[in-house]
Scaffold this motif. Sequence first.
Motif, PDB file in Angstrom:
ATOM      1  N   TYR A 192       0.840  -1.204   0.000  1.00  0.00           N
ATOM      2  CA  TYR A 192       0.000   0.000   0.000  1.00  0.00           C
ATOM      3  C   TYR A 192       0.874   1.254   0.000  1.00  0.00           C
ATOM      4  O   TYR A 192       0.607   2.218  -0.736  1.00  0.00           O
ATOM      5  CB  TYR A 192      -0.898   0.019   1.233  1.00  0.00           C
ATOM      6  CG  TYR A 192      -1.998  -1.028   1.250  1.00  0.00           C
ATOM      7  CD1 TYR A 192      -2.525  -1.549   0.081  1.00  0.00           C
ATOM      8  CD2 TYR A 192      -2.522  -1.493   2.461  1.00  0.00           C
ATOM      9  CE1 TYR A 192      -3.532  -2.511   0.104  1.00  0.00           C
ATOM     10  CE2 TYR A 192      -3.527  -2.443   2.495  1.00  0.00           C
ATOM     11  CZ  TYR A 192      -4.029  -2.953   1.310  1.00  0.00           C
ATOM     12  OH  TYR A 192      -5.020  -3.894   1.347  1.00  0.00           O
ATOM     13  N   GLU A 193       1.901   1.243   0.827  1.00  0.00           N
ATOM     14  CA  GLU A 193       2.730   2.446   0.940  1.00  0.00           C
ATOM     15  C   GLU A 193       3.652   2.615  -0.271  1.00  0.00           C
ATOM     16  O   GLU A 193       3.940   3.749  -0.684  1.00  0.00           O
ATOM     17  CB  GLU A 193       3.507   2.402   2.255  1.00  0.00           C
ATOM     18  CG  GLU A 193       2.563   2.529   3.448  1.00  0.00           C
ATOM     19  CD  GLU A 193       3.236   2.560   4.797  1.00  0.00           C
ATOM     20  OE1 GLU A 193       2.720   3.246   5.698  1.00  0.00           O
ATOM     21  OE2 GLU A 193       4.258   1.874   4.969  1.00  0.00           O
ATOM     22  N   ILE A 194       4.097   1.510  -0.859  1.00  0.00           N
ATOM     23  CA  ILE A 194       4.853   1.613  -2.109  1.00  0.00           C
ATOM     24  C   ILE A 194       3.974   2.202  -3.206  1.00  0.00           C
ATOM     25  O   ILE A 194       4.427   3.025  -4.011  1.00  0.00           O
ATOM     26  CB  ILE A 194       5.399   0.238  -2.525  1.00  0.00           C
ATOM     27  CG1 ILE A 194       6.537  -0.200  -1.591  1.00  0.00           C
ATOM     28  CG2 ILE A 194       5.903   0.264  -3.969  1.00  0.00           C
ATOM     29  CD1 ILE A 194       7.054  -1.591  -1.863  1.00  0.00           C
ATOM     30  N   GLN A 195       2.712   1.802  -3.241  1.00  0.00           N
ATOM     31  CA  GLN A 195       1.797   2.347  -4.246  1.00  0.00           C
ATOM     32  C   GLN A 195       1.690   3.866  -4.126  1.00  0.00           C
ATOM     33  O   GLN A 195       1.641   4.585  -5.135  1.00  0.00           O
ATOM     34  CB  GLN A 195       0.406   1.722  -4.082  1.00  0.00           C
ATOM     35  CG  GLN A 195       0.302   0.270  -4.494  1.00  0.00           C
ATOM     36  CD  GLN A 195       0.091   0.106  -6.000  1.00  0.00           C
ATOM     37  OE1 GLN A 195       0.851   0.622  -6.805  1.00  0.00           O
ATOM     38  NE2 GLN A 195      -0.947  -0.609  -6.368  1.00  0.00           N
ATOM     39  N   LYS A 196       1.650   4.376  -2.908  1.00  0.00           N
ATOM     40  CA  LYS A 196       1.589   5.832  -2.719  1.00  0.00           C
ATOM     41  C   LYS A 196       2.865   6.497  -3.231  1.00  0.00           C
ATOM     42  O   LYS A 196       2.816   7.571  -3.840  1.00  0.00           O
ATOM     43  CB  LYS A 196       1.375   6.154  -1.238  1.00  0.00           C
ATOM     44  CG  LYS A 196       0.048   5.661  -0.672  1.00  0.00           C
ATOM     45  CD  LYS A 196      -0.034   5.933   0.825  1.00  0.00           C
ATOM     46  CE  LYS A 196      -1.298   5.346   1.430  1.00  0.00           C
ATOM     47  NZ  LYS A 196      -1.387   5.588   2.900  1.00  0.00           N
ATOM     48  N   PHE A 223      12.657  -1.148  -1.887  1.00  0.00           N
ATOM     49  CA  PHE A 223      11.723  -1.955  -2.662  1.00  0.00           C
ATOM     50  C   PHE A 223      11.171  -1.178  -3.864  1.00  0.00           C
ATOM     51  O   PHE A 223      11.013  -1.736  -4.954  1.00  0.00           O
ATOM     52  CB  PHE A 223      10.560  -2.425  -1.783  1.00  0.00           C
ATOM     53  CG  PHE A 223      10.916  -3.557  -0.847  1.00  0.00           C
ATOM     54  CD1 PHE A 223      11.732  -4.595  -1.251  1.00  0.00           C
ATOM     55  CD2 PHE A 223      10.420  -3.589   0.449  1.00  0.00           C
ATOM     56  CE1 PHE A 223      12.067  -5.637  -0.391  1.00  0.00           C
ATOM     57  CE2 PHE A 223      10.736  -4.621   1.318  1.00  0.00           C
ATOM     58  CZ  PHE A 223      11.557  -5.651   0.892  1.00  0.00           C
ATOM     59  N   SER A 224      10.878   0.091  -3.673  1.00  0.00           N
ATOM     60  CA  SER A 224      10.334   0.897  -4.768  1.00  0.00           C
ATOM     61  C   SER A 224      11.315   0.988  -5.924  1.00  0.00           C
ATOM     62  O   SER A 224      10.945   0.843  -7.099  1.00  0.00           O
ATOM     63  CB  SER A 224       9.977   2.306  -4.271  1.00  0.00           C
ATOM     64  OG  SER A 224       8.951   2.276  -3.299  1.00  0.00           O
ATOM     65  N   ALA A 225      12.592   1.215  -5.612  1.00  0.00           N
ATOM     66  CA  ALA A 225      13.613   1.320  -6.656  1.00  0.00           C
ATOM     67  C   ALA A 225      13.822  -0.024  -7.356  1.00  0.00           C
ATOM     68  O   ALA A 225      14.103  -0.064  -8.562  1.00  0.00           O
ATOM     69  CB  ALA A 225      14.920   1.822  -6.070  1.00  0.00           C
ATOM     70  N   ALA A 226      13.687  -1.134  -6.612  1.00  0.00           N
ATOM     71  CA  ALA A 226      13.834  -2.452  -7.224  1.00  0.00           C
ATOM     72  C   ALA A 226      12.682  -2.751  -8.178  1.00  0.00           C
ATOM     73  O   ALA A 226      12.878  -3.372  -9.231  1.00  0.00           O
ATOM     74  CB  ALA A 226      13.916  -3.523  -6.137  1.00  0.00           C
ATOM     75  N   ILE A 227      11.487  -2.302  -7.826  1.00  0.00           N
ATOM     76  CA  ILE A 227      10.310  -2.575  -8.650  1.00  0.00           C
ATOM     77  C   ILE A 227      10.232  -1.664  -9.869  1.00  0.00           C
ATOM     78  O   ILE A 227       9.872  -2.096 -10.964  1.00  0.00           O
ATOM     79  CB  ILE A 227       9.027  -2.417  -7.800  1.00  0.00           C
ATOM     80  CG1 ILE A 227       8.919  -3.569  -6.790  1.00  0.00           C
ATOM     81  CG2 ILE A 227       7.777  -2.375  -8.677  1.00  0.00           C
ATOM     82  CD1 ILE A 227       7.797  -3.391  -5.792  1.00  0.00           C
TER      83      ILE A 227
END
Length: 296
Positions: A192-196, A223-227
Amino acid sequence: MLIVLFGCNYICSAEPLAGTKRLDWEGDIASRLIDSADAFLLKKIEETLAKNELDQPDRAELARILGVVDKRVAASSHLEVLSKVAESDDFVVHEIRWEAFGDVYGEGLWLAPPNAKESVIVIPDADQTPEEIAGFDDKLPMVYQTAREYAAGGLNVFVPVLINRNLGPHKISNREYLYRPAFELGRHLIGYEIQKVLALVDRLGAELVGIHGHGEGGMLALFSAAIDDRIPKATVSGYSGPDADLWQEPAERNVFGLLKQFDLASLKKMIAPRDLKILAHPPGPQVLIEQKKSRG
Protein backbone atom coordinates in the motif's frame (compact mmCIF):
# COMPACT_ATOMS: atom_id res chain seq x y z
CA MET A 1 37.71 -76.00 -9.67
CA LEU A 2 36.84 -76.72 -13.27
CA ILE A 3 33.52 -74.90 -12.88
CA VAL A 4 35.24 -71.80 -11.48
CA LEU A 5 37.79 -71.72 -14.29
CA PHE A 6 35.08 -72.17 -16.88
CA GLY A 7 33.14 -69.25 -15.40
CA CYS A 8 36.22 -67.01 -15.36
CA ASN A 9 37.00 -67.90 -18.95
CA TYR A 10 33.45 -67.04 -20.01
CA ILE A 11 33.46 -63.64 -18.25
CA CYS A 12 36.90 -62.63 -19.50
CA SER A 13 36.01 -63.44 -23.10
CA ALA A 14 32.54 -61.84 -23.08
CA GLU A 15 31.92 -59.03 -25.59
CA PRO A 16 31.26 -55.48 -24.17
CA LEU A 17 27.67 -54.34 -24.07
CA ALA A 18 26.37 -52.20 -26.91
CA GLY A 19 27.50 -48.58 -26.64
CA THR A 20 30.35 -49.45 -24.23
CA LYS A 21 33.96 -50.48 -24.44
CA ARG A 22 36.33 -52.40 -22.26
CA LEU A 23 37.91 -50.36 -19.44
CA ASP A 24 41.61 -50.24 -20.22
CA TRP A 25 42.76 -47.59 -17.75
CA GLU A 26 46.10 -48.11 -16.07
CA GLY A 27 47.48 -46.76 -12.82
CA ASP A 28 45.33 -45.36 -9.96
CA ILE A 29 41.82 -45.76 -11.38
CA ALA A 30 40.12 -44.42 -8.22
CA SER A 31 42.02 -41.10 -8.37
CA ARG A 32 41.19 -40.76 -12.07
CA LEU A 33 37.49 -41.24 -11.33
CA ILE A 34 37.59 -38.54 -8.63
CA ASP A 35 39.41 -36.12 -10.96
CA SER A 36 36.78 -36.67 -13.65
CA ALA A 37 33.96 -36.09 -11.16
CA ASP A 38 35.64 -32.87 -9.94
CA ALA A 39 35.99 -31.58 -13.50
CA PHE A 40 32.33 -32.32 -14.23
CA LEU A 41 31.09 -30.57 -11.09
CA LEU A 42 33.33 -27.52 -11.59
CA LYS A 43 32.01 -27.16 -15.12
CA LYS A 44 28.41 -27.30 -13.85
CA ILE A 45 29.16 -24.68 -11.17
CA GLU A 46 30.67 -22.35 -13.78
CA GLU A 47 27.63 -22.80 -16.03
CA THR A 48 25.27 -22.05 -13.13
CA LEU A 49 27.18 -18.91 -12.12
CA ALA A 50 27.18 -17.69 -15.72
CA LYS A 51 23.44 -18.30 -15.98
CA ASN A 52 22.80 -16.44 -12.72
CA GLU A 53 24.77 -13.48 -14.02
CA LEU A 54 22.44 -13.29 -17.01
CA ASP A 55 19.21 -13.92 -15.12
CA GLN A 56 17.46 -10.90 -13.58
CA PRO A 57 15.15 -11.27 -10.59
CA ASP A 58 11.51 -10.91 -11.58
CA ARG A 59 10.19 -7.40 -10.79
CA ALA A 60 6.62 -8.52 -11.38
CA GLU A 61 6.99 -11.32 -8.84
CA LEU A 62 8.46 -8.95 -6.24
CA ALA A 63 5.56 -6.57 -6.81
CA ARG A 64 3.10 -9.45 -6.43
CA ILE A 65 4.40 -10.76 -3.11
CA LEU A 66 4.56 -7.19 -1.75
CA GLY A 67 0.95 -6.61 -2.75
CA VAL A 68 1.69 -3.96 -5.39
CA VAL A 69 -1.01 -5.34 -7.68
CA ASP A 70 -3.82 -2.78 -7.87
CA LYS A 71 -3.92 -0.43 -10.84
CA ARG A 72 -2.90 3.08 -9.87
CA VAL A 73 -4.86 6.17 -10.76
CA ALA A 74 -3.70 7.81 -14.01
CA ALA A 75 -0.79 10.21 -13.64
CA SER A 76 -2.89 12.96 -15.22
CA SER A 77 -4.47 13.38 -11.79
CA HIS A 78 -2.70 16.35 -10.21
CA LEU A 79 -1.36 16.84 -6.72
CA GLU A 80 -3.93 18.55 -4.54
CA VAL A 81 -2.49 21.39 -2.45
CA LEU A 82 -4.54 21.57 0.75
CA SER A 83 -2.85 24.46 2.53
CA LYS A 84 0.39 26.33 3.13
CA VAL A 85 1.70 25.28 6.53
CA ALA A 86 5.06 27.03 6.81
CA GLU A 87 7.52 29.29 5.03
CA SER A 88 11.24 29.98 5.38
CA ASP A 89 13.85 31.93 3.47
CA ASP A 90 14.65 28.83 1.39
CA PHE A 91 11.29 27.18 0.70
CA VAL A 92 7.54 27.11 1.25
CA VAL A 93 5.87 24.06 2.81
CA HIS A 94 2.48 22.87 1.53
CA GLU A 95 0.25 20.13 2.83
CA ILE A 96 -0.72 17.93 -0.15
CA ARG A 97 -2.50 14.76 -1.09
CA TRP A 98 -2.68 12.69 -4.27
CA GLU A 99 -4.66 9.76 -5.60
CA ALA A 100 -2.87 6.42 -5.45
CA PHE A 101 -5.24 3.56 -6.30
CA GLY A 102 -8.93 2.89 -5.80
CA ASP A 103 -10.14 5.13 -2.98
CA VAL A 104 -6.66 5.32 -1.41
CA TYR A 105 -4.86 8.67 -1.26
CA GLY A 106 -1.31 9.51 -0.31
CA GLU A 107 -0.79 12.46 2.00
CA GLY A 108 2.23 14.46 3.07
CA LEU A 109 4.22 17.64 2.64
CA TRP A 110 5.71 19.42 -0.35
CA LEU A 111 8.77 21.56 0.38
CA ALA A 112 8.93 23.96 -2.57
CA PRO A 113 12.00 26.19 -3.10
CA PRO A 114 11.55 29.03 -5.61
CA ASN A 115 12.28 28.07 -9.23
CA ALA A 116 13.04 24.43 -8.37
CA LYS A 117 12.99 22.19 -11.46
CA GLU A 118 14.04 18.83 -9.99
CA SER A 119 12.38 16.74 -7.31
CA VAL A 120 13.23 14.12 -4.73
CA ILE A 121 10.97 11.88 -2.65
CA VAL A 122 12.01 11.59 1.00
CA ILE A 123 10.32 8.87 3.07
CA PRO A 124 10.58 9.10 6.87
CA ASP A 125 10.56 6.26 9.34
CA ALA A 126 7.15 5.19 10.60
CA ASP A 127 7.80 6.93 13.93
CA GLN A 128 8.82 10.20 12.25
CA THR A 129 6.39 12.73 10.86
CA PRO A 130 6.96 14.73 7.65
CA GLU A 131 7.01 17.87 9.81
CA GLU A 132 9.87 16.50 11.91
CA ILE A 133 12.17 15.62 9.00
CA ALA A 134 11.32 19.00 7.45
CA GLY A 135 12.83 20.65 10.54
CA PHE A 136 9.66 22.17 11.99
CA ASP A 137 10.78 21.56 15.56
CA ASP A 138 13.74 20.30 17.56
CA LYS A 139 12.41 16.77 18.14
CA LEU A 140 14.89 15.25 15.70
CA PRO A 141 18.64 15.91 15.44
CA MET A 142 19.76 17.72 12.32
CA VAL A 143 21.12 14.49 10.81
CA TYR A 144 17.55 13.17 10.47
CA GLN A 145 16.18 16.34 8.86
CA THR A 146 16.87 15.13 5.33
CA ALA A 147 13.82 16.78 3.75
CA ARG A 148 14.97 20.21 4.96
CA GLU A 149 18.49 19.58 3.64
CA TYR A 150 17.28 18.66 0.16
CA ALA A 151 14.92 21.65 0.03
CA ALA A 152 17.67 24.01 1.19
CA GLY A 153 19.73 22.64 -1.70
CA GLY A 154 17.11 23.78 -4.20
CA LEU A 155 15.11 20.59 -4.82
CA ASN A 156 11.36 20.11 -4.62
CA VAL A 157 10.89 17.61 -1.79
CA PHE A 158 7.84 15.38 -1.43
CA VAL A 159 7.42 13.65 1.93
CA PRO A 160 4.66 11.03 2.28
CA VAL A 161 3.31 10.23 5.73
CA LEU A 162 3.46 6.59 6.84
CA ILE A 163 1.22 4.59 9.14
CA ASN A 164 2.85 4.87 12.58
CA ARG A 165 3.74 2.22 15.14
CA ASN A 166 1.58 3.64 17.93
CA LEU A 167 -0.46 1.16 19.96
CA GLY A 168 -4.19 1.53 19.44
CA PRO A 169 -7.16 0.11 21.35
CA HIS A 170 -6.54 -3.20 19.58
CA LYS A 171 -3.35 -3.67 21.71
CA ILE A 172 -1.09 -4.04 18.67
CA SER A 173 0.68 -1.40 16.62
CA ASN A 174 -1.26 0.46 13.95
CA ARG A 175 1.06 -0.99 11.34
CA GLU A 176 0.51 -4.58 12.42
CA TYR A 177 -3.22 -3.93 12.73
CA LEU A 178 -3.40 -3.01 9.02
CA TYR A 179 -0.90 -5.68 7.97
CA ARG A 180 -3.05 -8.55 9.26
CA PRO A 181 -6.21 -8.07 7.15
CA ALA A 182 -4.17 -6.98 4.13
CA PHE A 183 -2.30 -10.29 4.24
CA GLU A 184 -5.59 -12.20 4.15
CA LEU A 185 -6.60 -10.29 1.00
CA GLY A 186 -3.37 -10.95 -0.88
CA ARG A 187 -2.14 -7.44 -0.18
CA HIS A 188 0.41 -5.94 2.20
CA LEU A 189 0.88 -2.72 4.15
CA ILE A 190 4.29 -2.41 2.47
CA GLY A 191 2.57 -2.66 -0.90
CA TYR A 192 0.00 0.00 0.00
CA GLU A 193 2.73 2.45 0.94
CA ILE A 194 4.85 1.61 -2.11
CA GLN A 195 1.80 2.35 -4.25
CA LYS A 196 1.59 5.83 -2.72
CA VAL A 197 5.28 6.40 -3.45
CA LEU A 198 4.99 5.13 -7.04
CA ALA A 199 1.93 7.34 -7.57
CA LEU A 200 4.25 10.27 -6.83
CA VAL A 201 6.80 8.83 -9.26
CA ASP A 202 4.05 8.70 -11.90
CA ARG A 203 3.34 12.41 -11.45
CA LEU A 204 6.91 13.69 -11.16
CA GLY A 205 8.16 11.96 -14.30
CA ALA A 206 11.50 13.14 -15.64
CA GLU A 207 11.95 15.77 -12.93
CA LEU A 208 12.50 13.03 -10.30
CA VAL A 209 16.20 12.74 -9.45
CA GLY A 210 16.00 10.22 -6.62
CA ILE A 211 14.37 8.73 -3.57
CA HIS A 212 15.68 8.78 -0.01
CA GLY A 213 14.28 6.78 2.91
CA HIS A 214 15.14 6.17 6.54
CA GLY A 215 14.12 3.22 8.72
CA GLU A 216 10.76 1.99 7.46
CA GLY A 217 11.08 4.60 4.74
CA GLY A 218 14.46 3.13 3.78
CA MET A 219 12.82 -0.25 3.27
CA LEU A 220 10.13 1.35 1.08
CA ALA A 221 12.74 3.27 -0.92
CA LEU A 222 14.74 0.07 -1.54
CA PHE A 223 11.72 -1.95 -2.66
CA SER A 224 10.33 0.90 -4.77
CA ALA A 225 13.61 1.32 -6.66
CA ALA A 226 13.83 -2.45 -7.22
CA ILE A 227 10.31 -2.57 -8.65
CA ASP A 228 10.36 0.61 -10.73
CA ASP A 229 13.37 1.45 -12.91
CA ARG A 230 12.13 5.02 -13.44
CA ILE A 231 13.68 5.89 -10.07
CA PRO A 232 17.20 7.01 -11.05
CA LYS A 233 18.80 6.90 -7.60
CA ALA A 234 17.99 5.43 -4.19
CA THR A 235 19.53 6.33 -0.82
CA VAL A 236 18.72 4.14 2.18
CA SER A 237 19.60 4.72 5.84
CA GLY A 238 18.51 2.96 9.00
CA TYR A 239 17.71 -0.23 7.07
CA SER A 240 20.19 -2.87 5.92
CA GLY A 241 17.89 -4.90 3.69
CA PRO A 242 16.03 -8.20 4.15
CA ASP A 243 18.18 -11.01 5.53
CA ALA A 244 18.01 -14.20 7.59
CA ASP A 245 17.02 -12.23 10.73
CA LEU A 246 13.75 -11.11 9.14
CA TRP A 247 11.78 -13.31 11.55
CA GLN A 248 13.01 -11.14 14.45
CA GLU A 249 11.74 -7.91 12.92
CA PRO A 250 8.28 -6.35 13.39
CA ALA A 251 5.47 -8.57 12.14
CA GLU A 252 4.37 -6.12 9.44
CA ARG A 253 7.71 -6.61 7.66
CA ASN A 254 6.91 -10.29 7.11
CA VAL A 255 6.54 -11.01 3.39
CA PHE A 256 5.76 -14.58 2.36
CA GLY A 257 8.57 -16.06 0.24
CA LEU A 258 10.63 -12.86 0.16
CA LEU A 259 14.06 -14.34 0.93
CA LYS A 260 13.72 -17.14 -1.64
CA GLN A 261 14.44 -14.71 -4.47
CA PHE A 262 14.76 -11.20 -3.07
CA ASP A 263 17.51 -10.89 -0.51
CA LEU A 264 19.61 -7.72 -0.43
CA ALA A 265 22.00 -8.97 -3.13
CA SER A 266 19.09 -9.62 -5.50
CA LEU A 267 17.57 -6.21 -4.80
CA LYS A 268 20.92 -4.56 -5.56
CA LYS A 269 21.06 -6.45 -8.85
CA MET A 270 17.56 -5.25 -9.73
CA ILE A 271 18.53 -1.63 -9.09
CA ALA A 272 21.89 -1.74 -10.91
CA PRO A 273 23.26 0.06 -12.87
CA ARG A 274 21.32 2.87 -11.20
CA ASP A 275 22.89 4.43 -8.14
CA LEU A 276 22.12 2.82 -4.75
CA LYS A 277 23.60 4.03 -1.49
CA ILE A 278 23.00 2.16 1.77
CA LEU A 279 24.23 4.37 4.61
CA ALA A 280 25.38 3.11 8.00
CA HIS A 281 24.44 6.42 9.63
CA PRO A 282 22.19 7.72 10.98
CA PRO A 283 21.16 4.52 12.78
CA GLY A 284 17.75 3.00 12.30
CA PRO A 285 14.90 2.95 14.82
CA GLN A 286 14.99 0.62 17.81
CA VAL A 287 11.68 -1.23 17.79
CA LEU A 288 11.03 -3.06 21.06
CA ILE A 289 9.38 -6.46 20.56
CA GLU A 290 8.19 -7.88 23.87
CA GLN A 291 7.50 -11.57 24.35
CA LYS A 292 3.81 -12.50 23.98
CA LYS A 293 3.01 -8.96 22.82
CA SER A 294 2.74 -7.20 19.49
CA ARG A 295 5.75 -7.56 17.21
CA GLY A 296 4.93 -4.25 15.54
